[in-house]
Design an enzyme around this catalytic site. Structure first.
Site, PDB file in Angstrom:
ATOM      1  N   ASP A  69      33.053  39.234  33.866  1.00  0.00           N
ATOM      2  CA  ASP A  69      32.485  38.361  32.848  1.00  0.00           C
ATOM      3  C   ASP A  69      33.062  36.998  33.127  1.00  0.00           C
ATOM      4  O   ASP A  69      34.272  36.854  33.356  1.00  0.00           O
ATOM      5  CB  ASP A  69      32.828  38.833  31.430  1.00  0.00           C
ATOM      6  CG  ASP A  69      31.954  38.124  30.400  1.00  0.00           C
ATOM      7  OD1 ASP A  69      30.742  37.993  30.644  1.00  0.00           O
ATOM      8  OD2 ASP A  69      32.475  37.699  29.360  1.00  0.00           O
ATOM      9  N   HIS A 180      35.439  30.588  40.991  1.00  0.00           N
ATOM     10  CA  HIS A 180      36.218  31.443  40.095  1.00  0.00           C
ATOM     11  C   HIS A 180      35.952  32.914  40.375  1.00  0.00           C
ATOM     12  O   HIS A 180      36.866  33.735  40.419  1.00  0.00           O
ATOM     13  CB  HIS A 180      35.883  31.110  38.647  1.00  0.00           C
ATOM     14  CG  HIS A 180      34.414  31.175  38.335  1.00  0.00           C
ATOM     15  ND1 HIS A 180      33.464  30.479  39.050  1.00  0.00           N
ATOM     16  CD2 HIS A 180      33.724  31.858  37.389  1.00  0.00           C
ATOM     17  CE1 HIS A 180      32.260  30.724  38.554  1.00  0.00           C
ATOM     18  NE2 HIS A 180      32.392  31.564  37.554  1.00  0.00           N
TER      19      HIS A 180
END
Length: 201
Positions: A69, A180
Site C-alpha cells: 500500500d 518508494h
C-alpha cells in the site's frame, strides 16, 4: 517458484517483475485469480492495508503473498492524501480526478512549500502465517501542471529534484532505482530468497 502479488495494477506488476528478473520467481497477480473479491482497505496506515490484502491473497491461493500500500504525503496538506491517495477525489478511483483535486488543494501554496513524498509499505505473508514488512520513501515536490506520459497515479505531478524530472518522465529503469515501491521491493528480495522452501512451484 510462484508468488502472488495482490494487485491488479499493471504498473506495479511490471515494476516487481523487472526487479525480480534475475531471480527464479514467477510473479502472479490478482489478474490470474478467478472470483477475487476486493479487500476493504480500512487500515489507518499503509502497512495495515498491505497486510489485509496479503493475508486475503494467501487465504485464496495458498501461495506466499506480497501486497503493498503506497501513497502520497503532502506536507502542506498535513500528509494528506496518505492512505486515501487512490480515492482522494472519491469513488470510483480515478488518477486524473485525483491529480485535479491535488492541484486545486495546492493552488495557493507557494512553490517552496509544495514538498511531498511517496511512501510504500510492503507486506509478505506466508501460508504458515509468517509476516514481514519492508518500507520505502522518496522525497519530491508537487508541480503546478502535469509532465510526462510514463508511470501512473500522481507520477506526472511529482517532481524529483535529483533527476530534474517528474516520475512520469523517468524510464522504468530509472524509476526502479529510486521509487518508494522499488525500495520496498528490493528489500523484500532477500526475504523471498530465504522463504524459497515455502514457495509452491
Amino acid at each position: 517458484m510462484k508468488i502472488i502479488l495482490a494487485t491488479q495494477n499493471q504498473g506495479k506488476i511490471k515494476e516487481l517483475q523487472e526487479l525480480l528478473a534475475d531471480e527464479t520467481i514467477d510473479v502472479l497477480s490478482l489478474q490470474d485469480i478467478e472470483e477475487w473479491e476486493d479487500v476493504e482497505e480500512n487500515g489507518v496506515t499503509f502497512a495495515d492495508n498491505a497486510a489485509l490484502k496479503a493475508r486475503a491473497a494467501v487465504k485464496k491461493t495458498g501461495l506466499i503473498a506480497l501486497a503493498d500500500d503506497s501513497g502520497l504525503e503532502v506536507d502542506a496538506l498535513n500528509n494528506a492524501p496518505g492512505v486515501y491517495s487512490a480515492r482522494f477525489a472519491g469513488e470510483p478511483k480515478d488518477d486524473e480526478r485525483n491529480n485535479d483535486k491535488l492541484l486545486q488543494e495546492l493552488e495557493s501554496i507557494p512553490d517552496g512549500s509544495r514538498t511531498a513524498r511517496f511512501r510504500c509499505a510492503l507486506v509478505v505473508v506466508t501460508p504458515e502465517g509468517e509476516e514481514f514488512l519492508t518500507e520505502g520513501s522518496v522525497e519530491g515536490q508537487i508541480l503546478r501542471q502535469r509532465r510526462g506520459q510514463k508511470g501512473f497515479g500522481y507520477d506526472p505531478l511529482f517532481y524529483v529534484p535529483e533527476y530534474a524530472r517528474t516520475m512520469a518522465e523517468l524510464t522504468l529503469t530509472e524509476k526502479n532505482k529510486l521509487s518508494h515501491r522499488a525500495q520496498a521491493f528490493r528489500k523484500v528480495i532477500p526475504i523471498l530468497q530465504a522463504l524459497k522452501g515455502h514457495i509452491i512451484t
